[in-house]
Scaffold this motif. Structure first.
Motif, mmCIF file in Angstrom:
data_model
loop_
_atom_site.group_PDB
_atom_site.id
_atom_site.type_symbol
_atom_site.label_atom_id
_atom_site.label_comp_id
_atom_site.label_asym_id
_atom_site.label_seq_id
_atom_site.Cartn_x
_atom_site.Cartn_y
_atom_site.Cartn_z
ATOM 1 N N ASP A 25 0.820 -1.180 0.006
ATOM 2 C CA ASP A 25 -0.001 0.062 -0.060
ATOM 3 C C ASP A 25 0.878 1.080 -0.097
ATOM 4 O O ASP A 25 1.008 1.872 1.162
ATOM 5 N N GLN B 21 -7.206 -5.038 6.083
ATOM 6 C CA GLN B 21 -7.493 -5.135 4.377
ATOM 7 C C GLN B 21 -6.089 -5.806 4.033
ATOM 8 O O GLN B 21 -6.207 -6.615 3.259
ATOM 9 N N LEU C 213 -5.844 -5.969 -3.182
ATOM 10 C CA LEU C 213 -6.199 -4.508 -2.383
ATOM 11 C C LEU C 213 -6.976 -3.530 -3.160
ATOM 12 O O LEU C 213 -7.845 -3.118 -2.918
ATOM 13 N N LYS C 214 -6.445 -3.556 -4.512
ATOM 14 C CA LYS C 214 -6.992 -2.442 -5.306
ATOM 15 C C LYS C 214 -8.316 -2.914 -5.736
ATOM 16 O O LYS C 214 -9.239 -1.957 -5.960
ATOM 17 N N GLU D 273 -3.519 3.834 1.463
ATOM 18 C CA GLU D 273 -5.002 3.923 1.532
ATOM 19 C C GLU D 273 -5.937 2.803 2.112
ATOM 20 O O GLU D 273 -7.032 3.076 2.388
ATOM 21 N N TYR D 274 -5.126 1.698 2.793
ATOM 22 C CA TYR D 274 -5.826 0.554 3.262
ATOM 23 C C TYR D 274 -5.592 0.265 4.734
ATOM 24 O O TYR D 274 -4.475 0.866 5.050
ATOM 25 N N THR D 275 -6.409 -0.111 5.389
ATOM 26 C CA THR D 275 -6.191 -0.434 6.744
ATOM 27 C C THR D 275 -5.220 -1.902 7.240
ATOM 28 O O THR D 275 -5.208 -2.554 6.068
#
Length: 1458
Positions: free
Chosen positions: A1311, A1320, A1367-1368, A1315-1317
C-alpha cells in the motif's frame, strides 16, 4: 668641496664629511648638486681617480653615518657617459690583515678555479675517448635501431648554446671592458675562463654527437652527469655570491651578472635532461612520429596523422622543452580548433597514469598502512580514514613532492615584488645605491614573475594529475569492494549510495589535491609577509601577526559546524540517491500503477531534508568566507593603526610595500576558507569511503575450490547450515548433505520460498555459512532467475571478455535459438541492448545470459529456473540443445518449476522450508515421500484440462511451422522493449531502425550565454549584485571604507549563498518533475546512470560549487578592472605635467609606486580570471545538463478536468478496440495494424501469440504508455485518449512479468499510497498465500524489504504484486506473465484466488503456460499485429488447424515426451 671618508671607532661603519659652498647660498636646495673634487681626499687608495666634475646624492646633514654596508657600502660617481662603482674596501672586506682570507671569494680566484675544472674535464674526455678507441672503432650502423633518446636534442642544443654564449661574453669583455692600463690578472683570469668554457662545451657537444649517440647506452654517461651536477653547484654558488657579496661590493659588471645567471639556468636544464634522459625502444618512436606529423594538413583538412593522436600519449612522448612550455598539447589543440573533438581524438594516458598499473601500487600501500595501524584482534584489517589518506599520499608521493617544490617556488617568487617595492620607490626618489639599479630591479621583477608564472602553471598541472590518480585509486577500490560485499552488507548499501560514494565522495577527495599544500603554505606565506612588514614597519608587524591569528581562530567554531552540516548533507544525499535509483529502475510499474507523482513527492520530501542541511552548510560557508575575505582589510587597518599609535612614520615606500604585501597575503587568506571547507569535506568523504571499505565481505572460506580435473566429485556439501541473516535463530538452509559427481545433471524443485535459489547461492559462496563444508572442483557458471544483462552490444554480452571463436559462437547462438532474432536486426549481434535489457523480452534476456554462460566453457553450470520466461517450444529447445546437448559432459544443477524437465535429471533435490526433503532419481522419489508427489499432482491436474477436450495429436513438425522464438528483440528505435518485429521485415524496414541507446546528447562548442543567463535569472528574477571595491588613502578613510567593504562582503556572501541555494532548489524541482512526467520511451532509451549523474554529481555542483565559481569570477573581474584603472593613473598623470610640473614630480613617484604595487598582481589576476572562467565553464556544464532534462517531452496530462470520468467508472469493465494502429515512432512500421475486437465486461480473456504479434504492445496501449497512431480504445464507452492518465491508470490493475518490490516495509510495498487498513492488508496477504510467511517475521507488516526486494524470492515478489491488485480490486485486471516465476501448484492457487477475488472483473491474461489460460472465457490470438483468432477456448480447440490448437498441442507434446 672637500670629501673625506674614514672608519668609525668601532670599525663597523664609515663616517663621511663634506665641505661645500653654494654661490647663491641656497642651503635649502633639494635634489642633485655639483661639487668640485679636491686633491686633498685621503682615500685615494680606495677611490679610483675620477673626472673633476661628479654628482653625489645630497644627504640631510653635513656629517652622516651609514650603519650598515648593505644600505650604503659605496658611493657612485657619474660623468654623464658612464658610471663607476667606488668600493670602500675597509668596510666590507675588513682591514689589510683580512685581505688574504677574502681572496677565495675574489672573482679572479673563482674564474681561475672554473678554468682549472674545465681543463680537467677536457683531459677526462680525451682519456675516455682513447679508451673507447682501444676497444675498436665506433659503429655508426649501430645508430640504426637503437631507438630515440629522450632529451638528447635538448642536451646537445644546450651545449652548443653555451659554446656560443661563452664565446660572445669573452669577446664582449675583451673589447668593451679593457681599461687601457694593460692586462691585469683579473681581466686575464676572466677571459681565460670564458675561453676554456667555450672549448670545453664544444668538446662535450662533439662527444655527444660522435661517441654517445651511436652507442647503445641507456642513459647519459656518468662523467657528463657528474660534470653537469658540478656545473649546477658552481653556477648556483656564483649566483649566491653575486647577490650576497659582489652586488654590495660593486665588483660585478652587467655582463658578468648575465654570465652567472645564464650558466645557472643552463645547468638546471642540463641536470633535468641528465636525470630524465632515457633511450626508448624502437616501438615508441612510432608514437613520436605520429605526434610530429599529426598536425600537418593540406587545404585545412585534417591529415591521417591527426587520427592517430588518440592512439598515443602526448605527455609521455613530450621532451623537456615541450613539458616546460606545455607545447605537447599542440596537436590536440590544433584538432580541437578545427573540429569538434571526439573520443578517438583524445590522446591516450601515460602508462604511469593508467589504472591497471597504478592501482596495484595503491593496493599494496593500503594493505601496508592498514597492517601497520592495526591491532591483533579480529578488526585488524579495518581501513580507517587515516590509513586511507596515508595510502593515497604514498601512492602519489612523487606528485606531492613535486607540487610542493613548485608551490614553494611560487610562494617565494610572489613575495619578491613586495620586498623590492621599497627599493623601487627609493630609486624613483633619486636615491640610487648602485649603478644600473633600475635595470636590475626591473630584471628582478620580471624574473620573479616568470618563476611565479611557470611554477604556478606546473603546480596546477601536477595537482590535477595527482587528483586524477587519487580518483582512479578510489573508484577502483570502491568498485572492487562492491563486487565482494556480503549479502548482509549489500542489503545495507544500495546502488544509489555506492554511485554517490564513487561519483561525489571520490571526486571530492581528488579535489583536495588543489588544497593539500595550503596547510603548510599558509604559515610560510604569513611568515614571509610578516618578515617583509617587519623590515618596513618594525614592531607594527606584531600587530599584523596578532590580527592574523585572531582571524584564523575565528574560524574554529565555524569549521566544526561546517563539518557537522557536511556530514548530514551527504547522508541525506545518499538517502535521496538511493530512492531515486530505485524509482528509475522501476519507473514502468510506477506509471502503470499511476504512482509516479506519489513517489515524486517522496523524492521532494527527501530533498527538503537535504536542503535543510544544504542551507545551513552554505550559510556557514558564507560566514567563513566573510570572516576571511574581510581579513586582509582588517589586518591592514590594525597594522597601520599600530603604526600611528607607535609613531612609526608611514613613508610612501613603506606604505606601498605593506600594501603590496597585504595584496599578496590576500591569496592565502582568501583561499583559507575554501581550504578549511575542503579539509572538512574531504574528511567527511574519507570517513564515508573508509566505512564503506570496512563493510563485511563474502566469507573467503565458505567454498573450497579445487583445480579442474583433480576430483571426481564436482560439488560436495557436508552438514551445511547457511543463513542470509546470521542474527536470525532459524537459518535459511540447514542440514544440507549431498554430492554431485562430474557430469551429473541435478534438478532442484520445490514450492515458492522453499530455498531453491538459496541452495545455488550456498554453492556459489554468496550466502554466509554457519557450519559445514562446501567443495567445488573446477570453474562455475551461473544463470540467475532474474536475467542480468549489461548495457552494450549483444555480442559483448555473450563473449563477456572472452576471445571470439566463430565456430563456438555460432554453436551457442543456435543452441539458444538466437540466430533468427539476430537475422531480423539491421545491426545483428552488434545491436545495443538497453539498460537491464530493456529492449528485450524476458525470454530473450534469459537466452542471452544462457548463451553467455555456455560460451564461458565452465565445468559446473548452475541454472536458476531459466525456462520460466520462455514459451513451451523454446523451453524444450533450450533444454534439449543446451542441457542435453552442449552441456552433456558438464555438471549441471538446474532449478525448475516445470515437472516435465525432471525426468532427464540424474538426481533430484526436493526443497522444503530450507532443507532437502527428498533426494534421488525421479522414480526413487516418486515413492519415497509426499512433497514431490504434491508438485507432480498439481502438474497433472493442470494437464487434465487438456484431456477433457479431444485433441488430435499434432506432429512435432507442425509445431515447427511457427516461430521457434518465445519473443523477438524489439525494433531498436528510441522507444521501448515491446516493439516486436516479425520475420517478414523488408530490407527497407531494417534500414529505418536505429540503435535504442543513442550516444548521450551533449552541446558542442562553448557554453552558450543562455545557460549563464538561465542560471542567474532562475531565482529572484536575477537579483545578483556584486559588492563595490574601495581604495583607501588615509587611515580614518581607510577604516571607514574597510567597514563599508566588510559590509559589502557580508552582503555579497549571504546573497550569493541564498541565490545559489534557491537556484539549486528550483533547478532540482524542475528537472525531477520533467523526468517523472517523461514518457516511458525516455526511460527505455536513456540509461539510468545518465539520470543519476545529473541528480547526483551535477546537482552537487549546482548546490555548492557553481555559486562560488560565479562569485570568484565576478570578484576577479572587478579586481582586474580596478588594477587596470589604478595603473592607468600613470598615463593620466601626464595630462597635468604642462600645468603642474612640480606637482607631477612630487606625486608621480607615489602614483608610479602604486601602479607597480598593483601591477605586481596584474598577471596573477589575469591568469586567475582565465582560470576561474575555465572552471566556471566546466562547472556550468552541470547546469546545461540539468536544463536539458527540464525540457523533456512530457506525457499527456495526468488529469483533464473537463473530461474527468465518473468516480464509479468503469462499472462494467468492457473494453472495445476499433481499428487500433500503433507504432513507436513515425519512421517505424506499425506493430498493431488495425486491431478490432472486444473484451466483454466481467469475463476472463487470454492473449496468446508468437513473436512480434503485439501482445505486450496492446497492454501498453491500454495503459497509454504509448498512444495509438489511429483508432480508438473505449472502456465502458469512454475514449481513453480523452481523459487524464491518472484517471485511466488508477482504475486499471496489472501484475507485470518482472515482479517489483521497493525498499521499505511489507506494508509500504502493498500500500504505497497508504489507502488501506491493516486488516485489509492482512486479508490480501492471506489471499496471495503470503500471510503465514509474514506472520513468521518479527516485525510483521513492518518487516524490512531491502533494495529490489532481494531478501524475498522471485516467486514471493510475484505474490506481493498479486496482493497489490487484490487490495486495489479494479474492474479491469491485466496479468502479464504473472505466474512465470512460481511452481505449478502455486500457479493453480493464484488462478483460484483470481477467480474468487475478481469474479465480476475483466481479466486479461498473457501467459506462456497454456494451462493458465485454458479456463479463460475468451482467447485472443494475435499474429503480426492483427487478430488471427478470437473465440472461446473450446471452440478454437475443436478446429485442429487453428493456431491456438497448435500451441496447445505443442505444450502437450513437450509434456508427454518428458
Amino acid at each position: 668641496m672637500v670629501l673625506q671618508a674614514k672608519l668609525s671607532s668601532n670599525g663597523k661603519s664609515i663616517i663621511v664629511s663634506e665641505n661645500h659652498s653654494f654661490p647663491d647660498g641656497g642651503k635649502g636646495q633639494n635634489g642633485k648638486f655639483s661639487v668640485q673634487c679636491s686633491s686633498s681626499i685621503d682615500v685615494n687608495n680606495y677611490l679610483t681617480s675620477q673626472p673633476p666634475l661628479a654628482t653625489f646624492e645630497r644627504l640631510p646633514s653635513s656629517h652622516f653615518e651609514y650603519p650598515s654596508a648593505i644600505k650604503m657600502g659605496f658611493l657612485s660617481a657619474d660623468d654623464g657617459t658612464h658610471s663607476l662603482v667606488v668600493l670602500l674596501r675597509p668596510l666590507l672586506l675588513g682591514s689589510k690583515n683580512q685581505s688574504n682570507a677574502s681572496f677565495v671569494v675574489e672573482p679572479a680566484f673563482l674564474h681561475a678555479f672554473s678554468a682549472s675544472c674545465n681543463l680537467l674535464l677536457l683531459v677526462a674526455l680525451a682519456l675516455l675517448l682513447l679508451s673507447r678507441r682501444s676497444r675498436g672503432p665506433i659503429s655508426i650502423e649501430g645508430k640504426k635501431g637503437n631507438g630515440r633518446f629522450t632529451y638528447y636534442k635538448l642536451s646537445l642544443s644546450m651545449c652548443l648554446i653555451l659554446v656560443a654564449f661563452y664565446a660572445f661574453i669573452c669577446v664582449y669583455h675583451r673589447l668593451w671592458y679593457n681599461d687601457g692600463g694593460g692586462i691585469s690578472y683579473k681581466h686575464l683570469a676572466t677571459e681565460f675562463d670564458l675561453g676554456i668554457r667555450a672549448i670545453t662545451w664544444l668538446a662535450v657537444s662533439a662527444y655527444l654527437q660522435l661517441c654517445f649517440l651511436p652507442s647503445r647506452e641507456t642513459r647519459f654517461p656518468a662523467l657528463l652527469r657528474i660534470w653537469w651536477g658540478f656545473f649546477l653547484t658552481f653556477s648556483s654558488s656564483s649566483v649566491l655570491l653575486d647577490f650576497l657579496c659582489y652586488r654590495k661590493l660593486g665588483l660585478m659588471k652587467t655582463h658578468l651578472w648575465v654570465l652567472d645567471f645564464g650558466s645557472f639556468l643552463s645547468a638546471l636544464i642540463l641536470n633535468c635532461a641528465g636525470f630524465l634522459g632515457r633511450r626508448l625502444e624502437d616501438g615508441n618512436t612510432d608514437a613520436h612520429e605520429c605526434l610530429l606529423n599529426g598536425v600537418n594538413s593540406n587545404n585545412g583538412q585534417l591529415s591521417e596523422g591527426e587520427s592517430c593522436i588518440g592512439n598515443v600519449s602526448l605527455f609521455a612522448n613530450a621532451n623537456f622543452f615541450s613539458i616546460v612550455t606545455f607545447s605537447w598539447m599542440g596537436p590536440l589543440l590544433s584538432i580541437g580548433h578545427r573540429k569538434t573533438l571526439d573520443l578517438k581524438d583524445v590522446p591516450q594516458l601515460d602508462d604511469r597514469d593508467k589504472v591497471d598499473g597504478i592501482f596495484r601500487v595503491f593496493q599494496r600501500n593500503l594493505e601496508s598502512c592498514c597492517s601497520n595501524n592495526s591491532s591483533t584482534d579480529s578488526q585488524s584489517a579495518r581501513i580507517t580514514s587515516y590509513s586511507l589518506a596515508k595510502a593515497l599520499v604514498l601512492s602519489a608521493w612523487w606528485h606531492v613532492f613535486l607540487t610542493a617544490i613548485y608551490a614553494f617556488l611560487y610562494t617565494i617568487a610572489s613575495y619578491v615584488g613586495p620586498y623590492l617595492i621599497d627599493f623601487f620607490v627609493q630609486y624613483l626618489n633619486g636615491r640610487q645605491t648602485f649603478a644600473n639599479e633600475g635595470y636590475v630591479l626591473v630584471l628582478a621583477f620580471i624574473a620573479a614573475k616568470l618563476v611565479e608564472c611557470f611554477s604556478q602553471r606546473h603546480w596546477f598541472f601536477r595537482l590535477q594529475q595527482a587528483g586524477i590518480r587519487v580518483r582512479a585509486f578510489l573508484v577502483s577500490v570502491i568498485y572492487r569492494k562492491g563486487l565482494s560485499l556480503s549479502s548482509h552488507a549489500r542489503q545495507g548499501r544500495t546502488t544509489g549510495e555506492i554511485i554517490n560514494i564513487m561519483s561525489v565522495d571520490a571526486d571530492r577527495v581528488a579535489l583536495f589535491s588543489w588544497y593539500m599544500h595550503d596547510l603548510w603554505m599558509v604559515p610560510i606565506q604569513v611568515a614571509l609577509a610578516l618578515l617583509i612588514l617587519y623590515t618596513s614597519l618594525g614592531l607594527a608587524s606584531l600587530a599584523a601577526l596578532a590580527a592574523t591569528v585572531v582571524v584564523m581562530l575565528a574560524n574554529v567554531p565555524l569549521g566544526k559546524m561546517q563539518e557537522n552540516f557536511q556530514k548530514n548533507l551527504m547522508e541525506s544525499k545518499d538517502t535521496r540517491m538511493k530512492t531515486t535509483s530505485e524509482i528509475l529502475r522501476n519507473m514502468r510499474i510506477l506509471k502503470l500503477q499511476g504512482w509516479e507523482m506519489k513517489f515524486l513527492s517522496k523524492i521532494a520530501e527527501l530533498r527538503k531534508t537535504e536542503t535543510n542541511w544544504l542551507k545551513k552548510y552554505v550559510y556557514t560557508s558564507a560566514m567563513t568566507t566573510f570572516v576571511f575575505w574581510g581579513a586582509p582589510t582588517f589586518v591592514a587597518v590594525v597594522t597601520f593603526g599600530a603604526c600611528v599609535l607607535m609613531g612609526i612614520p608611514l613613508e610612501s615606500g613603506k606604505v606601498l610595500s605593506a600594501l603590496a604585501t597585504f595584496r599578496v597575503l590576500q591569496e592565502p587568506i582568501y583561499s583559507l576558507p575554501d581550504t578549511i571547507s575542503m579539509v572538512i569535506q574531504t574528511k567527511v568523504s574519507l570517513d564515508r569511503i573508509s566505512s564503506f571499505l570496512w563493510l563485511e565481505e563474502l566469507q573467503q572460506d565458505v567454498v573450497e575450490i579445487l583445480p579442474r580435473g583433480s576430483c571426481n566429485v564436482a560439488i560436495e556439501v557436508n552438514n551445511g547450515t547457511f543463513s542470509w541473516d546470521l542474527s536470525s535463530e532459524s537459518p535459511t538452509l540447514r542440514s544440507l548433505d549431498f554430492k554431485v559427481l562430474q557430469g551429473m545433471r541435478v534438478a532442484v524443485c520445490g514450492t515458492v520460498g522453499s530455498g531453491k535459489s538459496s541452495l545455488l547461492a550456498c554453492i556459489l559462496g554468496e550466502i554466509p555459512k554457519v557450519a559445514g563444508m562446501v567443495k567445488l572442483c573446477g570453474e562455475t557458471a551461473y544463470v540467475a532467475q532474474s536475467p542480468w544483462i549489461q548495457s552494450g552490444k549483444i555480442q559483448d554480452n555473450i563473449l563477456f571478455g572472452k576471445e571470439m571463436d566463430e565456430e563456438k559462437y555460432d554453436t551457442v547462438l543456435e543452441a539458444c535459438s538466437l540466430k533468427k532474432d539476430l537475422e531480423i536486426l539491421s545491426f545483428g549481434d552488434q545491436t545495443v541492448i538497453g539498460e537491464r535489457g530493456i529492449n528485450l523480452s524476458g525470454g530473450q534476456k534469459q537466452r542471452v545470459q544462457i548463451a553467455r554462460a555456455l560460451y564461458q566453457d565452465a565445468d559446473i553450470y548452475l541454472f536458476d529456473d531459466p525456462f520460466s520466461a520462455v514459451d513451451a517450444h523454446t523451453g524444450s529447445h533450450l533444454f534439449k540443445e543446451c542441457l542435453l546437448g552442449i552441456l552433456a559432459s558438464k555438471t549441471v544443477v538446474y532449478v525448475t518449476h516445470q515437472v516435465e524437465f525432471l525426468h532427464s535429471a540424474d538426481l533430484i533435490l526436493v526443497m522444503k522450508d530450507g532443507i532437502i526433503a527428498q533426494i534421488g532419481t525421479y522414480s526413487e522419489i516418486m515413492t519415497s515421500g509426499s512433497d514431490f508427489m504434491e508438485l507432480v499432482h498439481a502438474y497433472n491436474e493442470a494437464l487434465s484440462a487438456l484431456d477433457t477436450v479431444e485433441l488430435a495429436k499434432v506432429s512435432s513438425s507442425n509445431a515447427d511451422e511457427g516461430d521457434s522464438s518465445d519473443n523477438q528483440i524489439s525494433n531498436q528505435g528510441p522507444l521501448n522493449k515491446e516493439l516486436k518485429d516479425t520475420e517478414d521485415f523488408t530490407a527497407d524496414e531494417k534500414e529505418m531502425k536505429g540503435q535504442l541507446v543513442q550516444e548521450e546528447e551533449r552541446e558542442k562548442g562553448k557554453v552558450g550565454f543562455w545557460v549563464y543567463w538561465k542560471y542567474i535569472t532562475t531565482a529572484y528574477k536575477g537579483v545578483l549584485v556584486p559588492p563595490p571595491v574601495g581604495v583607501l588613502m588615509l587611515l580614518y578613510v581607510y577604516v571607514a571604507l574597510a567597514l563599508g567593504s566588510s559590509f559589502c562582503i557580508f552582503f555579497r556572501t549571504i546573497l550569493l549563498a541564498t541565490v545559489g541555494y534557491k537556484t539549486a532548489t528550483i533547478l532540482f524541482n524542475r528537472m525531477h518533475f520533467s523526468i517523472f512526467r517523461a514518457p516511458m520511451s525516455f526511460f527505455d532509451s536513456t540509461p539510468s546512470g545518465r539520470i543519476l549523474n545529473r541528480a547526483s554529481t551535477d546537482q552537487s555542483d549546482v548546490d555548492t560549487s557553481i555559486p562560488n565559481q560565479i562569485g570568484s569570477f565576478g570578484f576577479t573581474i572587478i579586481q582586474l578592472i580596478g588594477i587596470i584603472a589604478v595603473m592607468s593613473q600613470v598615463a593620466w598623470q601626464q595630462y597635468y605635467i604642462d600645468t603642474a610640473r612640480e606637482l607631477a614630480r612630487l606625486a608621480g613617484v607615489c602614483i608610479a609606486g602604486l601602479a607597480v604595487t598593483y601591477g605586481l598582481n596584474l598577471n596573477m589576476i589575469q591568469a586567475w580570471v582565465i582560470w576561474t572562467l575555465c572552471n566556471l565553464e566546466n562547472k556550468i556544464i552541470s547546469v546545461e545538463r540539468i536544463l536539458q532534462y527540464t525540457n523533456i517531452l512530457s506525457e499527456p496530462p495526468l488529469i483533464v478536468e473537463s473530461k474527468r470520468p465518473d468516480p464509479n467508472w468503469p462499472s462494467m469493465g468492457e473494453v472495445d478496440l476499433y481499428d487500433l494502429q500503433v507504432r513507436y515512432a513515425s519512421h517505424l512500421p506499425l506493430v498493431l495494424r488495425g486491431l478490432t475486437c472486444k473484451f466483454p465486461g466481467g469475463m476472463k480473456t487470454g492473449i496468446v501469440g508468437r513473436t512480434g504479434s503485439g501482445k505486450s504492445t496492446l497492454i501498453q496501449t491500454l495503459f497509454r504508455l504509448v498512444d495509438p497512431t489511429a483508432g480508438q480504445i473505449l472502456i465502458d464507452g469512454i475514449d481513453i485518449l480523452t481523459i487524464g492518465l491518472h484517471d485511466l491508470r488508477s482504475k486499471l490493475s496489472i501484475i507485470p512479468q518482472d515482479p517489483t518490490m521497493f525498499e521499505g516495509t511489507v506494508r509500504t510495498n502493498l500500500d504505497p499510497l497508504g489507502e488501506y487498513t491493516d486488516e485489509q492488508i492482512w486479508e490480501a496477504l492471506d489471499c496471495c498465500q503470503l500471510g503465514e510467511e509474514v506472520r513468521k517475521k518479527e516485525s510483521k507488516l513492518d518487516s524490512i524489504v531491502t533494495e529490489n526486494g532481494e531478501n524475498w524470492s522471485v516467486g514471493q515478489r510475484q505474490l506481493v504484486c498479486l496482493g497489490r491488485v487484490i487490495l486495489k480490486k479494479s474492474k479491469i485486471l491485466v496479468l502479464d506473465e504473472a505466474t512465470a516465476s512460481v511452481d505449478t501448484n502455486t500457479d493453480s492457487l493464484i488462478q483460484k484466488t483470481l477467480r474468487q477475488q475478481f469474479t465480476d472483473s475483466t481479466v486479461i491474461t498473457i501467459a506462456h503456460r497454456i494451462t493458465s489460460i485454458l479456463d479463460s472465457d475468451m482467447v485472443l490470438l494475435l499474429d503480426n499485429g492483427i487478430v488471427a483468432e478470437h473465440d472461446k477456448p473450446a471452440r478454437l480447440l475443436e478446429d485442429k488447424s487453428s493456431l491456438f490448437a497448435k500451441l496447445v498441442a505443442e505444450y502437450s507434446t513437450r509434456s508427454n515426451c518428458n
